[in-house]
Scaffold this active site. Structure first.
Site, PDB file in Angstrom:
ATOM      1  N   CYS A  47       0.804  -1.224   0.000  1.00 56.54           N
ATOM      2  CA  CYS A  47       0.000   0.000   0.000  1.00 56.54           C
ATOM      3  C   CYS A  47       0.837   1.274   0.000  1.00 56.54           C
ATOM      4  CB  CYS A  47      -0.958  -0.012   1.188  1.00 56.54           C
ATOM      5  SG  CYS A  47      -2.017  -1.473   1.195  1.00 56.54           S
ATOM      6  N   HIS A  64      -2.789   8.031   6.039  1.00 59.43           N
ATOM      7  CA  HIS A  64      -3.018   6.701   5.477  1.00 59.43           C
ATOM      8  C   HIS A  64      -4.415   6.245   5.884  1.00 59.43           C
ATOM      9  CE1 HIS A  64      -1.994   2.978   3.623  1.00 59.43           C
ATOM     10  NE2 HIS A  64      -2.049   2.280   4.743  1.00 59.43           N
ATOM     11  N   GLU A 114      -0.993   5.384  13.591  1.00 59.60           N
ATOM     12  CA  GLU A 114      -0.662   6.574  12.805  1.00 59.60           C
ATOM     13  C   GLU A 114      -0.860   7.830  13.645  1.00 59.60           C
ATOM     14  OE1 GLU A 114      -1.385   8.566   8.389  1.00 59.60           O
ATOM     15  OE2 GLU A 114      -2.769   7.002   9.095  1.00 59.60           O
ATOM     16  N   LYS A 121      -9.863   7.948   2.289  1.00 58.85           N
ATOM     17  CA  LYS A 121     -10.282   6.550   2.175  1.00 58.85           C
ATOM     18  C   LYS A 121     -11.679   6.347   2.761  1.00 58.85           C
ATOM     19  CE  LYS A 121      -5.698   4.298   2.222  1.00 58.85           C
ATOM     20  NZ  LYS A 121      -4.809   5.468   2.411  1.00 58.85           N
ATOM     21  N   HIS A 133      -9.931   1.915   0.139  1.00 60.48           N
ATOM     22  CA  HIS A 133      -8.476   1.741   0.132  1.00 60.48           C
ATOM     23  C   HIS A 133      -8.055   1.146  -1.200  1.00 60.48           C
ATOM     24  CE1 HIS A 133      -4.459   1.132   1.155  1.00 60.48           C
ATOM     25  NE2 HIS A 133      -4.552   0.385   2.241  1.00 60.48           N
ATOM     26  N   PHE A 136       1.875  -3.396   3.986  1.00 56.69           N
ATOM     27  CA  PHE A 136       2.251  -4.689   4.544  1.00 56.69           C
ATOM     28  C   PHE A 136       3.759  -4.899   4.366  1.00 56.69           C
ATOM     29  CE2 PHE A 136      -2.079  -7.077   3.985  1.00 56.69           C
ATOM     30  CZ  PHE A 136      -2.610  -6.287   4.984  1.00 56.69           C
TER      31      PHE A 136
END
Length: 414
Positions: free
Chosen positions: A163, A303, A314, A335, A340, A399
């Protein structure tokens, strides 16, 4: 001396709109693109909702023969690239082609094609596999097709860092221009992973929201009732250009890329580090590389995935890096509206940040009805906010513990 790099074109394809203006207007209006999945029968899936791109017609961008030879993620990349190149009024002349590059990222690549060709193998044997299977599905063919389409013969690469992929692509393309390797880069990411295996795989990890009865409320970053991300699709592509070149040809200038940071958590295959260290260092590097201080940042496009761990950590990283200024900086997660986009998220969101700086409007975080007590910063709930912005960050974390932060600046029209 390093060169200045600006955004001179933006192309967006998302669940809230096809085209940059349509996407931007929907985001500023707080419109959700999340709905029940229509691409396949999702009745037995834990998560049955997604941010599908609605009404996309690839024949507007290519002929039927090409459509059959490309996975949808490549089609999205071509569409977004065409929007961006047209927006920038960019023409790639033969004498300049070697100074124009393409970095288009993806985290997943051609899942739909892989699934289709696997069925063909099982049902009819190896002779039923299409000769276009591999070039239709591998990740770098988005960059390849865009390069061929525009005759761009400069640096060509496809980052695949989950991502963070398209944020890394933008950052690395910025470095190509800054170091005088290229003058123009067509850069971003594309994703089309709303397939049985894509949705089923993320659902098996319990990463997806299961708020199936309220799809438009399912993506709710920083809200205490969030239960996972909502998978989206689409593409975000920017034209990055050396500043003086863009000025000479009268190109639109949306924003300037002034900083880039990347880091690794070295912690877990899917979970962010418990102290937010990787996110902290990516933001620190992006701001420091621009010669700025934390207090200079006015807005962060987070994010903000709507997963329990990401949003909390975050927030922790933002507090750690910005200190007291964390309470003053405006933050939002788009998002909440478009879902996403996995490897395409950073490209789309970098485009949104450039638009926010240009228009001096920060898009909202919708569905933030009851903030998580551990997520207690200013996330611009519900409604877009006109506000003065000079510097804005775009965060992307993936990831494998891979992180990227991009710092963009407003450019004085004078």
């Amino acid at each position: 001396m390093s060169r200045r790099v600006v955004v001179s074109g933006i192309g967006l394809v998302s669940s809230v709109g096809i085209g940059t203006s349509a996407t931007w207007e929907a985001l500023c209006a707080g419109q959700s693109g999340i709905a029940p999945i229509t691409y396949f029968d999702a009745a037995e899936f834990r998560s049955r909702i997604a941010g599908e791109v609605k009404g996309f017609d690839p024949l507007q961008f290519m002929d039927k023969k090409d459509v059959r030879r490309m996975d949808v993620f490549i089609q999205f990349a071509i569409a977004a690239s065409q929007f961006a190149v047209d927006d920038a009024r960019l023409e790639v002349s033969p004498d300049q082609a070697h100074r124009v590059g393409v970095f288009i990222a993806s985290g997943i690549g051609g899942f739909a094609t892989i699934e289709r060709e696997h069925r063909a193998l099982l049902e009819g044997g190896p002779r039923r596999i299409s000769p276009f299977f591999i070039p239709a599905s591998i990740i770098n063919l988005a960059s390849g097709h865009v390069s061929i389409r525009f005759g761009a013969k400069g640096p060509n690469m496809a980052t695949c860092t989950a991502c963070s992929a398209s944020a890394h692509a933008v950052g690395e393309a910025y470095e190509q221009i800054r170091r005088n390797v290229a003058d123009v880069m067509i850069v971003g990411g594309s994703e089309a992973a709303i397939t049985p295996m894509g949705v089923g795989g993320f659902a098996a990890m319990k990463a997806l929201s299961e708020r199936n009865d309220e799809p438009q409320k399912a993506s709710r970053p920083f809200d205490k009732d969030r239960d996972g991300f909502v998978i989206g699709e689409g593409a975000g592509v920017l034209v990055l250009e050396e500043y003086e070149r863009a000025r000479r040809r009268g190109a639109p200038i949306y924003a300037e890329v002034v900083g880039y940071g990347m880091s690794a958590d070295a912690f877990h295959i899917t979970a962010p580090s418990e102290d937010g260290d990787g996110a902290f260092r990516a933001m620190e590097m992006a701001v420091a590389s621009a010669g700025l201080q934390p207090d200079d940042v006015d807005y962060i496009n987070a994010h903000g995935t709507s997963t329990p761990f990401n949003d909390k950590l975050e927030t922790l990283a933002i507090k750690r890096y910005f200190g007291e200024h964390a309470r003053r900086v405006a933050i939002s997660s788009t998002k909440s509206m478009h879902g996403h986009l996995l490897g395409a998220a950073g490209g789309l969101e970098a485009g949104v940040v450039a638009l926010a700086l240009k228009h001096q409007v920060a898009p909202p975080t919708i569905n933030l009805d009851q903030p998580d007590p551990e997520c207690d910063l200013d996330y611009i709930p519900h409604t877009a906010r006109p506000m003065p912005m000079r510097y804005a960050l775009s965060n992307s974390f993936g990831f494998g513990g891979t992180n990227a932060a991009l710092l963009l600046a407003r450019v004085d029209e004078a």
